[in-house]
Structures are given as C-alpha cells and as structure tokens.
Design an enzyme around this catalytic site. Structure first.
Site, PDB file in Angstrom:
ATOM      1  N   ASN A  22      -7.861   4.176   8.918  1.00  0.00           N
ATOM      2  CA  ASN A  22      -7.254   2.994   9.544  1.00  0.00           C
ATOM      3  C   ASN A  22      -7.273   3.045  11.062  1.00  0.00           C
ATOM      4  OD1 ASN A  22      -5.286   5.129   8.828  1.00  0.00           O
ATOM      5  ND2 ASN A  22      -3.889   3.877  10.008  1.00  0.00           N
TER       6      ASN A  22
ATOM      7  N   THR B  59      11.787  -7.142 -11.155  1.00  0.00           N
ATOM      8  CA  THR B  59      11.111  -8.433 -11.347  1.00  0.00           C
ATOM      9  C   THR B  59       9.920  -8.530 -10.413  1.00  0.00           C
ATOM     10  OG1 THR B  59      13.207  -9.415 -11.972  1.00  0.00           O
ATOM     11  CG2 THR B  59      11.453 -10.944 -11.328  1.00  0.00           C
TER      12      THR B  59
ATOM     13  N   SER C  72      -3.736  -3.001  -0.705  1.00  0.00           N
ATOM     14  CA  SER C  72      -2.667  -3.784  -0.070  1.00  0.00           C
ATOM     15  C   SER C  72      -3.194  -5.160   0.313  1.00  0.00           C
ATOM     16  CB  SER C  72      -2.171  -3.032   1.169  1.00  0.00           C
ATOM     17  OG  SER C  72      -1.170  -3.784   1.810  1.00  0.00           O
TER      18      SER C  72
ATOM     19  N   GLN D  69      -7.793   0.146   3.613  1.00  0.00           N
ATOM     20  CA  GLN D  69      -8.651  -0.449   4.656  1.00  0.00           C
ATOM     21  C   GLN D  69     -10.075  -0.675   4.134  1.00  0.00           C
ATOM     22  OE1 GLN D  69      -7.781  -1.690   7.494  1.00  0.00           O
ATOM     23  NE2 GLN D  69      -5.764  -0.799   7.825  1.00  0.00           N
TER      24      GLN D  69
ATOM     25  N   GLY E  23       0.808  -1.211   0.000  1.00  0.00           N
ATOM     26  CA  GLY E  23       0.000   0.000   0.000  1.00  0.00           C
ATOM     27  C   GLY E  23       0.842   1.263   0.000  1.00  0.00           C
ATOM     28  N   THR E  24       1.910   1.263   0.772  1.00  0.00           N
ATOM     29  CA  THR E  24       2.758   2.454   0.855  1.00  0.00           C
ATOM     30  C   THR E  24       3.308   2.806  -0.518  1.00  0.00           C
ATOM     31  OG1 THR E  24       3.327   1.933   3.136  1.00  0.00           O
ATOM     32  CG2 THR E  24       4.870   3.365   1.942  1.00  0.00           C
TER      33      THR E  24
ATOM     34  N   HIS F 271      -2.169  -7.643   2.295  1.00  0.00           N
ATOM     35  CA  HIS F 271      -2.147  -8.241   3.637  1.00  0.00           C
ATOM     36  C   HIS F 271      -3.290  -7.765   4.532  1.00  0.00           C
ATOM     37  CE1 HIS F 271      -0.020  -5.092   6.247  1.00  0.00           C
ATOM     38  NE2 HIS F 271       0.117  -4.572   5.050  1.00  0.00           N
TER      39      HIS F 271
ATOM     40  N   CYS G 181       1.022   1.530  12.490  1.00  0.00           N
ATOM     41  CA  CYS G 181       2.058   2.422  11.965  1.00  0.00           C
ATOM     42  C   CYS G 181       2.356   3.564  12.911  1.00  0.00           C
ATOM     43  CB  CYS G 181       1.641   3.011  10.628  1.00  0.00           C
ATOM     44  SG  CYS G 181       0.966   1.799   9.556  1.00  0.00           S
TER      45      CYS G 181
HETATM   46  C1  LIG Z   1      -5.023   3.306   5.264  1.00  0.00           C
HETATM   47  C2  LIG Z   1      -3.675   2.703   5.020  1.00  0.00           C
HETATM   48  N1  LIG Z   1      -2.899   3.187   4.034  1.00  0.00           N
HETATM   49  C3  LIG Z   1      -1.706   2.652   3.761  1.00  0.00           C
HETATM   50  C4  LIG Z   1      -1.189   1.600   4.479  1.00  0.00           C
HETATM   51  C5  LIG Z   1       0.149   1.033   4.133  1.00  0.00           C
HETATM   52  O1  LIG Z   1       0.030  -0.221   3.490  1.00  0.00           O
HETATM   53  P1  LIG Z   1       1.245  -1.250   3.480  1.00  0.00           P
HETATM   54  O2  LIG Z   1       1.379  -1.795   4.858  1.00  0.00           O
HETATM   55  O3  LIG Z   1       0.854  -2.302   2.495  1.00  0.00           O
HETATM   56  O4  LIG Z   1       2.448  -0.497   3.021  1.00  0.00           O
HETATM   57  C6  LIG Z   1      -1.952   1.072   5.537  1.00  0.00           C
HETATM   58  C7  LIG Z   1      -1.416  -0.012   6.386  1.00  0.00           C
HETATM   59  O5  LIG Z   1      -1.617  -0.038   7.568  1.00  0.00           O
HETATM   60  C8  LIG Z   1      -3.228   1.638   5.813  1.00  0.00           C
HETATM   61  O6  LIG Z   1      -3.997   1.176   6.814  1.00  0.00           O
END
Ligand SMILES: Cc1ncc(COP(=O)(O)O)c(C=O)c1O
Length: 386
Positions: free
Chosen positions: A151, A239, A201, A181, A71-72, A203, A328
């Site tokens: 989140n 890759t 994302s 989310q 996601g990041t 996971h 986070c």
């Molecule tokens: C709203 C939101 N954005 C971005 C992210 C980041 O995703 P990733 O952990 O896949 O980098 C998260 C992860 O907690 C999230 O909850």
C-alpha cells in the site's frame, strides 16, 4: 477551486451506480436477511447476489466468501481464525517487514500469546526474497501472511511463486494474502497461487467504506473471534451491512466489467507521471518498481531535502490531494515501517509522498500535479537551503 484527487490508495470516490444501489437498499429493500418474511427474503437475495459477484471476480465459490466490516477485519478474521483453529500444529507465523498495520499489529498482538513471528526482509521496493521465505518455513509454521500489492510502494509480490514455495516446504502451512490494494488492480489467480485466505476492502475500488470480504477456502475451519447470531457462516456474527454489501457487489460489477480498460488507463497515467517528475525534479528516488512489478495505481517518490507533510499541504493549496506514505501510517509520526524496510535514509523517508490514481484521473490532472510538484519542491528546497 478545482479538486484533483490523487489519494486513491487511501480511499476512492464510490461509483454513481454504487451510491444508487445503496440508496435503494436504504429506502426500499431495507429488510434484515435473517427475517422470514418477504422483505427478509428480498434482503437475503441481495446478500446472495453480492456474494456471487465477489466470488465470481475472484474465481472462487460463493460459499467461500464472508462479508466483513472492511479489510482490517478480514485480515484479523483470517489470521486470528487460523491460529485459534490450528495452533496444535505449531505456533510459528511468517510475514514480511513491509506489511500493513492490520496484519503487522495483529501479529505483534499474537506474540503476547506465545506465537513466534518471522518477518522476512524485502528489497528496495518492498518485494520479499523468495529464498528467504523458503528458508524461514519450518515444520511448525502454520501461516504465511503477505500482501499482494504494497500500500505504500505499490510493488507486486510474486504470489504464485510464494504459493509454490509454501506448498513445497510445508503442505500444512496456510497462505493468507492481503489483496486489499491488489483486487481490481492486478489479476489474482487464487487457485494457481494456492492461496487459502484473501482479504478485500470495497472502498479501495469505488465501493463504500466499512465493508470488505474474506475468501476462506472450503474445508478450512476458522474459529470465529466474534460470537452472536451466527451470520456469515458463523464467522462474522451481527446483522449484515446490507447497503454496504450491495454497494460492494455493484463496485465489483462495474470495475470488473472495465478491468482492462481501467488498469491500462491508470498504468499509462502513472508512467507519464513518473517520466515527467523524473525529467523536471532532481535528487529524488522512486520507490515503485517499473512495469508490471508495480501496481497500476501507486507511485511513491522521495524528495530529498523536503518534508513530505509540508509538501502535502503545499499541494493542497493547489487543490491537489496526495498522501505522505500511507493514510494509516501517515498519522503515526514515527519513522520506520515500510520506509525503513525498503532501506530509505531518514531524509528520504521524511520526504516520501504517495500519489495514487483511479481510472478517472486525466492527463491534464497529471500535468497540473507535476507542475505544482516542480514549483513547490523547488520553493521548499530554496527555503531550507538544501
Ligand atoms: C494493504 C492494506 N491492507 C489493509 C487495509 C485496511 O483496510 P480497511 O481500511 O478496509 O480496514 C488497507 C487500507 O488502507 C490496505 O491498504
């Protein structure tokens, strides 16, 4: 001791089917999608299949999906890609005061390059005020970036209303939605909401860590910030993480085929939890809105007179895993961010925990959690005399 996992907004346990698919990719179908031989073609087909599955779940075209490392990276690729390609139109960006660090820190970094960022206020749950958004959009606004589900609080942003405002106020402004989310938790209609870019994302919905995707509407020309072999339409050289991508596709397939059942189950459990906590424990504040204004899987509660981190460790002794705020931000010990944006006092911010569900939690687990919370909050308050 039995483990009870209520930290599913931080990460989820991958589905069995996901693990199996990934093992197949690591042991049998381990080719590089760029190779010209049979094994490469087999790998390329896996990539194509996953792309089609993710695109299908979002209601977009496969060619509009770019796989990323999570996601990041999807958020960074979207935001940095837009500003690099379209800064000739302006240098103004709009976001909210309650965004995830992968958006917020990216915008703060862009400020160093002369971009101007307006962070609009949110209400007591983290929802933006649409009028304030409308007022903030200018001729030189190139991007509006907002998350679909917060989140920390689980509030749902009115994406369709936001999209309508963006279109009406400046049809050249791009709309990026961090749906990390939200995907697989609430319905997302990309077309109706007029969203140009969506970050996902794996996971967060029982796929593997370290893989995500970006939807980028056809015709938008993002300039890559990572150069190399030109994979993923030139936007994400390197890759491909084929086992991860196959796992993500499988997670979408499994979750997607149970979407209603899973989201309803989480909603029922969450509301039961909210009711029982409210009945058993006094002097608290719920930071998650009721009904459909809250996502099915997140419940944020502030316990006055208790430190969230101490409570987290007290619950851990019962085998229960939760978060203080978000995974986070919980390690960055400073106050502020979302808790400040939604107007919590410092005592409330300190006493905030996030309980997040998955479809496999049970009523019994909810009862055990509420019992443990009542016991531990009572004991901690007694100890501090509050
Ligand atoms: C709203 C939101 N954005 C971005 C992210 C980041 O995703 P990733 O952990 O896949 O980098 C998260 C992860 O907690 C999230 O909850």
């Amino acid at each position: 001791m039995r483990e009870i996992y209520f930290d599913n907004a931080a990460t989820t346990r991958p589905f069995e089917e996901v693990v199996q698919r990934m093992v197949e990719c690591l042991t049998v179908e381990y080719g590089n999608p760029s190779s010209l031989h049979r094994k490469g073609i087999q790998a390329e087909n896996i990539l194509k299949e996953s792309r089609k599955t993710v695109a299908g779940a979002l209601g977009v075209r496969p060619a509009e999906i770019i796989f990323t490392s999570g996601g990041t990276e999807a958020n960074n690729t979207a935001i940095r890609g837009i500003v690099r390609s379209y800064s000739n139109r302006g240098k103004h960006i709009i976001s909210s005061k309650a965004e995830h660090p992968s958006v917020y820190m990216t915008l703060e970094d862009l400020k160093k390059d002369g971009y101007e960022v307006t962070y609009i206020d949110v209400d007591g749950y983290g929802v933006i005020n649409p009028d304030k958004l409308a007022d903030a959009i200018r001729k030189d606004t190139i991007l509006v970036t907002l998350m679909a589900v917060n989140n920390e609080t689980g509030c749902v942003q009115p994406l369709e209303q936001i999209g309508e405002i963006v279109r009406r106020k400046n049809h050249l402004t791009f709309f990026h939605a961090d749906c990390i989310q939200a995907f697989m938790k609430i319905p997302i209609d990309v077309q109706k909401a007029g969203i140009h870019l969506v970050a996902l994302s794996a996971h967060k919905f029982h796929g593997p860590m370290g893989v995500g995707a970006l939807y980028c509407k056809k015709g938008i020309n993002l300039r890559a910030w990572q150069t190399g072999g030109g994979q993923e339409l030139g936007l994400r050289s390197g890759t491909e993480n084929l086992p991860g991508i196959a796992g993500m596709g499988k997670a979408v397939e499994v979750f997607g085929s149970h979407f209603r059942e899973y989201t309803e189950r989480m909603t029922v459990l969450k509301e039961r939890m909210r009711y029982d906590i409210g009945e058993r424990i006094e002097n608290i504040r719920f930071n998650t809105p009721e009904g459909e204004r809250g996502a099915p899987h997140i419940l944020s509660v502030s316990f006055r007179g208790v430190r969230g981190e101490v409570l987290l460790h007290a619950l851990e002794k019962h085998g229960i895993y939760i978060s203080t705020r978000s995974a986070c931000s919980s390690k960055q010990r400073q106050a502020g961010g979302v808790t400040e944006a939604i107007g919590l006092s410092s005592e409330e911010a300190e006493g905030t925990i996030r309980i997040s569900l998955c479809p496999f939690n049970t009523e019994e687990e909810v009862d055990i959690l509420v019992d443990a919370l009542a016991t531990e909050v009572g004991a901690l308050r007694k100890l501090t005399g509050r």
